[in-house]
Scaffold this motif. Structure first.
Motif, mmCIF file in Angstrom:
data_model
loop_
_atom_site.group_PDB
_atom_site.id
_atom_site.type_symbol
_atom_site.label_atom_id
_atom_site.label_comp_id
_atom_site.label_asym_id
_atom_site.label_seq_id
_atom_site.Cartn_x
_atom_site.Cartn_y
_atom_site.Cartn_z
ATOM 1 N N MET A 8 18.930 52.265 8.013
ATOM 2 C CA MET A 8 18.511 50.937 8.178
ATOM 3 C C MET A 8 18.624 49.979 7.336
ATOM 4 O O MET A 8 18.780 48.941 7.475
ATOM 5 N N ARG A 9 18.787 50.377 5.924
ATOM 6 C CA ARG A 9 18.937 49.511 4.965
ATOM 7 C C ARG A 9 20.118 48.812 4.765
ATOM 8 O O ARG A 9 20.518 47.865 4.335
ATOM 9 N N THR A 10 21.203 49.915 5.147
ATOM 10 C CA THR A 10 22.755 49.702 4.813
ATOM 11 C C THR A 10 23.261 48.993 6.169
ATOM 12 O O THR A 10 24.649 49.361 6.140
ATOM 13 N N GLY A 11 22.493 48.460 7.005
ATOM 14 C CA GLY A 11 23.259 47.907 8.264
ATOM 15 C C GLY A 11 22.791 48.182 9.532
ATOM 16 O O GLY A 11 23.065 47.629 10.452
ATOM 17 N N GLY A 12 21.800 49.263 9.649
ATOM 18 C CA GLY A 12 21.195 49.677 10.758
ATOM 19 C C GLY A 12 20.548 48.708 11.548
ATOM 20 O O GLY A 12 20.424 48.593 12.719
ATOM 21 N N SER A 13 20.029 47.710 10.722
ATOM 22 C CA SER A 13 18.966 46.735 11.082
ATOM 23 C C SER A 13 19.977 45.801 11.730
ATOM 24 O O SER A 13 19.586 45.027 12.981
ATOM 25 N N SER A 14 21.020 45.591 11.303
ATOM 26 C CA SER A 14 22.033 44.325 11.836
ATOM 27 C C SER A 14 22.445 45.090 13.166
ATOM 28 O O SER A 14 22.696 44.381 14.331
ATOM 29 N N VAL A 15 22.907 46.346 13.288
ATOM 30 C CA VAL A 15 23.231 47.045 14.339
ATOM 31 C C VAL A 15 22.258 47.032 15.533
ATOM 32 O O VAL A 15 22.696 46.494 16.649
ATOM 33 N N LEU A 16 21.034 47.152 15.254
ATOM 34 C CA LEU A 16 19.710 47.202 16.036
ATOM 35 C C LEU A 16 19.825 45.608 16.639
ATOM 36 O O LEU A 16 19.737 45.450 17.928
ATOM 37 N N ALA A 17 19.810 44.681 15.766
ATOM 38 C CA ALA A 17 19.649 43.400 16.272
ATOM 39 C C ALA A 17 20.711 42.937 17.324
ATOM 40 O O ALA A 17 20.443 42.561 18.457
ATOM 41 N N GLU A 18 22.004 43.295 17.096
ATOM 42 C CA GLU A 18 23.256 42.969 18.023
ATOM 43 C C GLU A 18 22.959 43.930 19.422
ATOM 44 O O GLU A 18 23.066 43.331 20.446
ATOM 45 N N PHE A 19 22.461 45.339 19.302
ATOM 46 C CA PHE A 19 22.537 45.920 20.406
ATOM 47 C C PHE A 19 21.214 45.498 21.151
ATOM 48 O O PHE A 19 21.275 45.413 22.425
ATOM 49 N N PHE A 20 20.091 44.977 20.602
ATOM 50 C CA PHE A 20 18.722 44.707 21.152
ATOM 51 C C PHE A 20 19.246 43.202 21.947
ATOM 52 O O PHE A 20 18.896 43.170 23.011
#
Length: 160
Positions: free
Chosen positions: A132-144
């Protein structure tokens, strides 16, 4: 718009959702392009409303992604299989607990993948935090954002 064209729009949206989870594929823009195609071929007020909403959601998610750390998932050990688990978890969470379930579902998918891969709870939690720190949060925002657009499109097609 006929049933065949609606199926094609749905396929492009599904490809866009999968593309969000694959690095280098402009998945969110595929979802937006599919909604644009649908709005242009079925010019109804609800179609234009969904298109305007989709544009706003994508621009908002783009702003959120710029504020988050850059994607460095490969360096953290993320694999394509992890993306599949995370995406399936988010989709399942989005359906079971409408809208907000995508957030814990995404993280549960990553946790499940890491738990199966590493074996222990502590190791899986550490891997989840790293992802989540290395980019998972960015993927989550786009996927959401793409899930929200897909839900709006489906709602407009079914009830509009």
């Amino acid at each position: 718009m006929g049933a065949g064209e609606l199926v094609l729009v749905g396929v492009v949206i599904a490809l866009g959702l999968c593309g969000v989870l694959v690095p280098g594929v402009p998945g969110s823009w595929l979802v937006w392009a599919a909604v644009l195609w649908w709005a242009l071929t079925a010019p109804q007020p609800v179609a234009w409303g969904v298109l305007v909403g989709a544009t706003g959601v994508l621009l908002l998610s783009l702003g959120v992604r710029w504020a988050l750390p850059p994607r460095r998932l490969r360096q953290s050990g993320a694999t394509p299989r992890m993306g599949v688990y995370a995406g399936a978890g988010a989709l399942l969470g989005f359906i079971l607990l409408p809208v907000l379930g995508a957030l814990p579902g995404f993280m549960a998918g990553i946790y499940l993948h890491e738990r199966l891969r590493l074996g222990g709870h502590g190791q899986a939690m550490a891997a989840l935090r790293t992802a989540m720190r290395t980019g998972g949060s960015s993927v989550l925002a786009e996927f959401f954002a793409c899930l929200l657009i897909t839900a709006a499109w489906l709602g407009a097609v079914v009830w509009g």
